[in-house]
Every structure is written in structure tokens, then in C-alpha cells.
Design a protein around this motif. Sequence first.
Motif, PDB file in Angstrom:
ATOM      1  N   ARG A   1     -20.042 -17.748   1.224  1.00 21.93           N
ATOM      2  CA  ARG A   1     -19.992 -16.640   0.254  1.00 21.93           C
ATOM      3  C   ARG A   1     -21.370 -16.076  -0.092  1.00 21.93           C
TER       4      ARG A   1
ATOM      5  N   MET B   1     -15.714 -11.482   7.134  1.00 24.51           N
ATOM      6  CA  MET B   1     -14.350 -10.982   7.281  1.00 24.51           C
ATOM      7  C   MET B   1     -13.494 -11.974   8.042  1.00 24.51           C
ATOM      8  N   GLY B   2     -12.211 -11.853   7.811  1.00 22.58           N
ATOM      9  CA  GLY B   2     -11.245 -12.660   8.525  1.00 22.58           C
ATOM     10  C   GLY B   2     -10.269 -11.728   9.210  1.00 22.58           C
ATOM     11  N   THR B   3      -9.810 -12.113  10.368  1.00 17.24           N
ATOM     12  CA  THR B   3      -8.830 -11.304  11.070  1.00 17.24           C
ATOM     13  C   THR B   3      -7.788 -12.235  11.676  1.00 17.24           C
TER      14      THR B   3
ATOM     15  N   ALA C   1      -8.948  -5.178   1.762  1.00 17.51           N
ATOM     16  CA  ALA C   1     -10.343  -5.534   1.506  1.00 17.51           C
ATOM     17  C   ALA C   1     -10.410  -6.281   0.180  1.00 17.51           C
TER      18      ALA C   1
ATOM     19  N   THR D   1     -11.269 -15.613   4.185  1.00 14.61           N
ATOM     20  CA  THR D   1     -11.518 -14.370   3.458  1.00 14.61           C
ATOM     21  C   THR D   1     -11.414 -14.587   1.954  1.00 14.61           C
TER      22      THR D   1
ATOM     23  N   ALA E   1     -14.613 -14.140  -0.725  1.00 18.23           N
ATOM     24  CA  ALA E   1     -14.532 -13.033  -1.689  1.00 18.23           C
ATOM     25  C   ALA E   1     -15.095 -13.429  -3.052  1.00 18.23           C
TER      26      ALA E   1
ATOM     27  N   PRO F   1      -7.387 -17.371   8.929  1.00 12.05           N
ATOM     28  CA  PRO F   1      -8.485 -16.482   8.516  1.00 12.05           C
ATOM     29  C   PRO F   1      -8.299 -15.902   7.113  1.00 12.05           C
TER      30      PRO F   1
ATOM     31  N   GLY G   1     -15.191 -20.548   3.716  1.00 16.35           N
ATOM     32  CA  GLY G   1     -15.466 -19.218   3.166  1.00 16.35           C
ATOM     33  C   GLY G   1     -16.325 -19.288   1.914  1.00 16.35           C
TER      34      GLY G   1
END
Length: 124
Positions: free
Chosen positions: A14, A24-26, A120, A92, A96, A88, A10
Motif C-alpha cells: 500500500r 491494481m488487480g485484474t 476503482a 486490490t 486501497a 486479485p 496488498g
Amino acid sequence: AGPAEVYALGRALRPLAAQGVLLMGTGSMTHNLGEFFGGQTEPVPYVVAFSRWVETRIAQGDLQSLLDYRTQAPHAERAHPSEDHFLPLFFTLGAAAEGARPDYISREVRYGMLAMDAFALEAA
């Protein structure tokens, strides 16, 4: 890959956010399908305890505790017998902005044991 490696991925990606790429992560805040068919409708206590522990650590920016969640979080093994649906989160967090805090959209628990938290984080 574990939490630290996924976080590093991530972080490496970035800079794409500054180019307009949505990162995004899910996954699922809790994901123990071995308990899925229990007919539970109210949130199971361990699900809430684990989810709120994670929420608090994210809000505090406590990355070290999050990376070590398997030993520090309450009921971590039960919440995630395997890490695939939780990793995930670390992508994220890495993607961020430094010091970003969560803006919670939902703290829903489905079928009593699938915490589906959605939030978010500010992009870098």
C-alpha cells in the motif's frame, strides 16, 4: 495463498501508492470455464447474485465477509471453482485506502457467465 494472505500482500505494498506506483488487480468476478461453452447470452442468475453480493460487501466495507466469501457468498463454489481469478480482488482491497469505496466502471457479463466487473478504489 488464500484471500487473507493476498489481502496482506496488498496492505504491505500500500505505501507504494504514495510514491506514485499504480497498484491494481485484474481477474474476473466470476470464472467457471466449465460452463463457458453453453451458448448462453443473457447473464446466468448465479453470476449476477454472486457479483452483486461482492459489490455490496465492498461498498459496505465488510472485509470479514469478503475474506470468508467461500462460505458466505451465494454460489461461490460455482462462480469460482478455483480462486486464482478472484484472488486479485483481495490484493486490490488491501492496497486501497482505508475505507475506500468502489467507483464502478462496468458490470458487464460476457457469454452469460463471465462477470467482468471493473471498479476503482482510492489509493492510500
